[in-house]
Each structure stands twice: as structure tokens, then as C-alpha cells.
Design an enzyme around this catalytic site. Sequence first.
Site, short mmCIF file in Angstrom:
data_model
loop_
_atom_site.label_atom_id
_atom_site.label_comp_id
_atom_site.label_asym_id
_atom_site.label_seq_id
_atom_site.Cartn_x
_atom_site.Cartn_y
_atom_site.Cartn_z
N LYS A 21 0.80 -1.23 0.00
CA LYS A 21 0.00 0.00 0.00
C LYS A 21 0.83 1.27 0.00
O LYS A 21 0.40 2.30 -0.53
CB LYS A 21 -0.92 0.01 1.22
N SER B 275 -9.76 1.51 7.26
CA SER B 275 -9.66 0.79 8.53
C SER B 275 -8.38 -0.03 8.57
O SER B 275 -8.07 -0.64 9.58
CB SER B 275 -10.86 -0.14 8.70
#
Lengths: 315, 315
Positions: free
Chosen positions: A54, A79
Site C-alpha cells: 500500500k 480501517s
Amino acid sequence: MRYAADLDDIVAARERLAPHLAATPVMTSRSLDALAGRRLFFKCEPFQRGGAFKIRGALNAVLSLSDEEAARGVLTHSSGNFAQALAIAARIRGVPAHVVMPDDAPAVKVAAVRDYGATITRCPQAHRQEVADRVRARTGATFIPSYDDPRVIAGQATCTVELLEQVPDLDAIIVPVGGGGLMAGCALAVHYLSPDTRVVAAEPLAADDAARSKALGRVVPQAAPRTIADGLRTGLGVHTWPVLRDLVAEVVTVPEDEIITAMRHLWERLKVVVEPSGAIGFGAALQPALRNRDDLQRVGVILSGGNVDLDRLPF
Amino acid sequence: MRYAADLDDIVAARERLAPHLAATPVMTSRSLDALAGRRLFFKCEPFQRGGAFKIRGALNAVLSLSDEEAARGVLTHSSGNFAQALAIAARIRGVPAHVVMPDDAPAVKVAAVRDYGATITRCPQAHRQEVADRVRARTGATFIPSYDDPRVIAGQATCTVELLEQVPDLDAIIVPVGGGGLMAGCALAVHYLSPDTRVVAAEPLAADDAARSKALGRVVPQAAPRTIADGLRTGLGVHTWPVLRDLVAEVVTVPEDEIITAMRHLWERLKVVVEPSGAIGFGAALQPALRNRDDLQRVGVILSGGNVDLDRLPF
């Protein structure tokens, strides 16, 4: 037709990231090759900063901002791994990060994001966009989506660019697909740099919206899926769907128990801590759709992340 | 005084192993550095063939034999990683391997050794030497001890030779000590190649025979210790003790719960599957004896192996 990123965007992303992120290693295992009946080359994103791919997309997006934009900060709602990635990216650039996290986000993930210096706003999951909009209005921060964004996709593409350089002549690459940021980056990199390599997307059978979308030729929304692969519960986006439609050869679905088995094999044989979403590509390699193909001798498998809660292991 | 291996022996081992074993990677982690208060360089033997450093010594010993000796096969008794290492080494040389394993050896380990083509003889642990002697008399196979052997020690030294090349200017290296094969190889490599580097041996507090031996200046036998670090339950040997006595600066003992905590940190942050014996070096880095030393800024930590039973995790 033009996709989310062209080759120049991907090359520019690579140059932006190079000073900050080392190439992750590619690992191999004789015993896993024997299980799959072909040679597998595992691209190990658990070793990436933040424990997952990511950071590539987050950092490319943050480094793409003008100084003026960046100074007002960056913002996302997440989240999971992207929240942490954006916090790290903002710290690298030295600008504020704002993260909207749901009330039920795990405490360890909230703490990790806070440790990287981000300002956290908690709210019910259903209100996350409106809360993010309020933070944006108040701060002027730039919103960075976690996957459906050209800068993010170009950043994720750098994973596959590295893999293609590290392992020449791959017959196929298997990449997990959830929202599709990593998948789109992978398929675009292959399209520009190694068009004879087959791109196979892997997703949970219990969250098979990508397979159904591809079969029907239109985006099938993701219902609230129950899968252990928590990174793959998201639906496709406007930037990621055309890439799946046009540039991915096939989607292979993996049952829950075989995701867990794949994860266990990777821990036992490769000695890499891989999370369920990260292990699904190897699970796909063991499915009949791929097992029975003799033409795919050299296959890259992207292990996308390793952020797993050791108190809740499925084995 | 001459030790088990001189520099020529270690250089020769390196050349013997080079065609068969790639150098294992060195990994780093900002968050683990922060925990230890210094820079740590983790030498990752879980990624070694067979999942541990043991193949280095086994293969050096097997490749050191004459063709005539080798053709009669090799033999050891072991319940653990060395049995598997010798089986792999024999397969590489293309000669028979005989392994005497105790009746209570875990079924998965027995199966792994058999998978590599070794002939297995089971017997009660107390009779292992006499059973091994019978196999030797019958086959003419050469007995290879698992650690107290100059060829094995020279092979294990190659781990530290690689580390010294991969990371220059180490102030210290922390190495686990059980029987002492890896420790002796490490301390000898440092002695010849980087004499200003401090060698620290790490062992379980519950199996602290090395610490007590060093304090008393003579070998204290290992009682049957109860430690989760199953690779470190063995006592010192005639070849390994003089190296510990003369060339190791200190022995740091680690309580059981801190071995487990260290293992957990390595899984969570480094994403490497490390077994308890393999994690003890990092556990030692967190002990007061090392935490309070400001002079050791760059420290190598040998993670010796990753063969852990996922059904019996301590967390």
C-alpha cells in the site's frame, strides 16, 4: 482507450519512490514449486515498509502533490493497511496526515497509524465519507483514495515493474484483486512492459465480484462478503474496472479453506508471514484452472502483505 | 592454540558450498531498531535450504569426503534440523544417507527426512549411539556429528562470513548457543576476519550451561533443560568449548517469556517465521546486559532457523 496510468506515469512513480523504498525481494521454494507443478517466483510485499504494497500508491500520490497542496496535508478513510501507508507517506514528505477510521477498527491498527504521527478521527463506518469531507473542508487537506485513483494505481504498478526486472520471461503473474489498485497497476505494467505475460487475478470465492463482473462485462457490486481475506472485501472502482475487463486474462476464485492452506504453506515453506489476502495468489496457483495448464512454466505470484493478527490465526 | 577450524578451512567451506547455497538475506526494521536502541542487522537463516543454518555444516562435511568414502554413505543421529540437513546434503552429493531418529521424534520431521530420500532407523533416544554404530558397521557410512566436528563448524562459519561481507563495521554479532556449532563457526570467522567485532552468545536462562561454563572456566554439563528453544537443549562439545571460552566476549541468558516475545516481534515486524531458538539473539539484544551498552551501535543478529510447528505456537 486510455487507462488510469500510462507508461510515463508508472516510470515517474518509480523514480519518485526510488529514494524511499527498496525493491522487495523475490523468493522461491522447491517444495512449493513441486506443489504447484511449475516454477513460482514470489514477490514479497510483506517486507515492504508498513508490511504491505500500500505504501507504493500512497507515497506516489503524496509525492505527486505540489508543495502548496502538500503543506495543507493529506486525508483518507481506511480501517486497514492504507491508513498506515498514508501516515508513513505523509511523514516521509513531512506534511500532516488525517485519517478517518471506523469506530470498530482494531486498536492495534489505530495505534500504528497514530504512532506514525497521523491525526485520527473515529466515526461510524457509514459516516466515513461525510466525516472525511468535513475534515477536508476544515483543513484543506487533499483526499487520497485507497485504490481508485490514477496516482495510487501508478504507484502500485511499481511492484510489478520490479518483479519483471527481477525475473525475466514470466509466463504469467497472479495478483490479488479486491478494489483493484494492485491488480490494475500490475496489469498496466505488464501491458506496457511485458505484453506476452498473462495476468491472472485471484479473489476469494466468497467475494467473487471481480469474476462475476468479468463474466458479465459490467461491474457487479460487492455485497458485504464474509471472507478471511479482509483486504479483498472491497468492490471495483471506475479506474480499476476497465483494466480488469481488458487487460486481465482471467479471474481465479479460491475457497476460504484453500486460502488458509495456501497461507500455511507459505509460512511453513517460504518462512514468510503472509496475511490471507496476501496468500491468495498462491491459493490460485493450486486451483484446477491453473494446475492443468502446461504452458505456464514460470509464474510470478504477488504476496501483497503480511499484516496479520497473531492472536487470531486461522490455524 | 589451534581451534576447530582455521581461516583456510572456512574459506574452503565457502567455496564448497557456493555452487549449492545462495547467501541468505540480511533484513532490517526501523521499529525493531527502536525497541533495541541500536541498529540491528538480522541474518535470516530461516530462508536457508531446510529452513535453518544446519545445511551449511552438513553439506561441508559431506562434500569434504573422498569419493570412496562418500559412496558408502553418511550417517547421523538427530531428532531435528540436522537430520533433514544431512539428508539434503547427501542428496546433493548423490550418496546414501542414514538417519537414526528417536521413537518420539515428531512425525512431520520424520516424514521430511524420508522425503529427502534418507533411510531412517527409529530407536529409543538412549540407544541412539549404539544403533548408529550398528548402521555404520553394516554400511560403512561415515558418521557426521551434528555440531562437534571441525568440518561442521567450518560450514557453519560461512553464515558469519556472509554477514561480515553484507554488513561492514559491525560492533557486535549475537549468535545462539546450544551445542555450539553455529557459535563456534561465528566466533572463529570473526576472530580471523573482523577481530574488533564483539561476539555475544545467547542462550535460554533455562538452559544456561554455556553461561555457567564460561563463568567457571570449565564445561558444565547440560542437564535435561525445559526450554521452548528446542534447538538449544544440547551441551557443549570438545571442539566448541574452547571457542566459547576464548573467543566469545559474553553469554547473555534470556528468560522463556522473553524468547517468546522476541519471536513474536520478529514475526510481526520483520515478517519472518523464526523458531524460538532462532529468535533468542533478538531476545538477548533486549536484555539489560546489552540494552545499557552505548558502544554497540551496529549489531548483527543471527536468526538461526524457522522450523516451527504452527499447531503448537506459544502465542
